[in-house]
Design a protein around this motif. Structure first.
Motif, PDB file in Angstrom:
ATOM      1  N   ARG A   2       0.815  -1.204   0.000  1.00  0.00           N
ATOM      2  CA  ARG A   2       0.000   0.000   0.000  1.00  0.00           C
ATOM      3  C   ARG A   2       0.857   1.266   0.000  1.00  0.00           C
ATOM      4  N   VAL A   3       2.013   1.197   0.668  1.00  0.00           N
ATOM      5  CA  VAL A   3       2.904   2.354   0.719  1.00  0.00           C
ATOM      6  C   VAL A   3       3.382   2.698  -0.688  1.00  0.00           C
ATOM      7  N   LYS A   5       1.854   2.054  -3.523  1.00  0.00           N
ATOM      8  CA  LYS A   5       0.736   2.601  -4.284  1.00  0.00           C
ATOM      9  C   LYS A   5       0.490   4.062  -3.920  1.00  0.00           C
ATOM     10  N   ARG A   6       0.567   4.375  -2.631  1.00  0.00           N
ATOM     11  CA  ARG A   6       0.388   5.768  -2.204  1.00  0.00           C
ATOM     12  C   ARG A   6       1.498   6.654  -2.747  1.00  0.00           C
ATOM     13  N   ALA A   7       2.729   6.165  -2.688  1.00  0.00           N
ATOM     14  CA  ALA A   7       3.864   6.940  -3.188  1.00  0.00           C
ATOM     15  C   ALA A   7       3.737   7.164  -4.696  1.00  0.00           C
ATOM     16  N   ARG A   9       0.962   7.162  -6.457  1.00  0.00           N
ATOM     17  CA  ARG A   9      -0.159   8.078  -6.681  1.00  0.00           C
ATOM     18  C   ARG A   9       0.259   9.522  -6.391  1.00  0.00           C
ATOM     19  N   ALA A  10       0.994   9.740  -5.301  1.00  0.00           N
ATOM     20  CA  ALA A  10       1.459  11.086  -4.960  1.00  0.00           C
ATOM     21  C   ALA A  10       2.411  11.620  -6.024  1.00  0.00           C
TER      22      ALA A  10
END
Length: 97
Positions: A2-3, A5-7, A9-10
């Motif tokens: 998940r980390v 994916k968040r990175a 996306r950011a």
């Protein structure tokens, strides 16, 4: 996972914001400064398509469904008066339109 994916996306959101801001500045009539200095600079443009990986961020059919990257490379060069010069940013006129 998940980390990551968040990175990712950011990073994508940041790049899109930068492109929108940069495009807005160019459309306001601010031109790139003329190159200065005693050294010549060459530029090569590369267009790579990775046929083994699908493009997941572009609309379907936009790039044939494969991962695509365009990169510019600037490098020190020897001046050649007999050869034409290339623009610093290819397609800058098209952005203004």
């Amino acid at each position: 996972m998940r980390v990551w994916k968040r990175a990712a996306r950011a990073l994508i959101i940041g790049l899109v914001a930068l492109l929108l801001l940069g495009g807005g500045i160019l459309l306001r009539g601010i031109a790139l400064p003329a190159p200065t200095g005693p050294y010549a600079v060459g530029r090569a443009t590369f267009h790579w398509i990775d046929a083994t990986r699908p493009e997941v961020l572009a609309p379907a059919g936009a790039t044939g469904g494969k991962r695509e990257v365009i990169a510019n490379l600037w490098y020190p060069a020897t001046p050649a008066p007999s050869r034409p010069t290339a623009p610093y940013f290819a397609g800058l006129d098209a952005l203004a339109d």
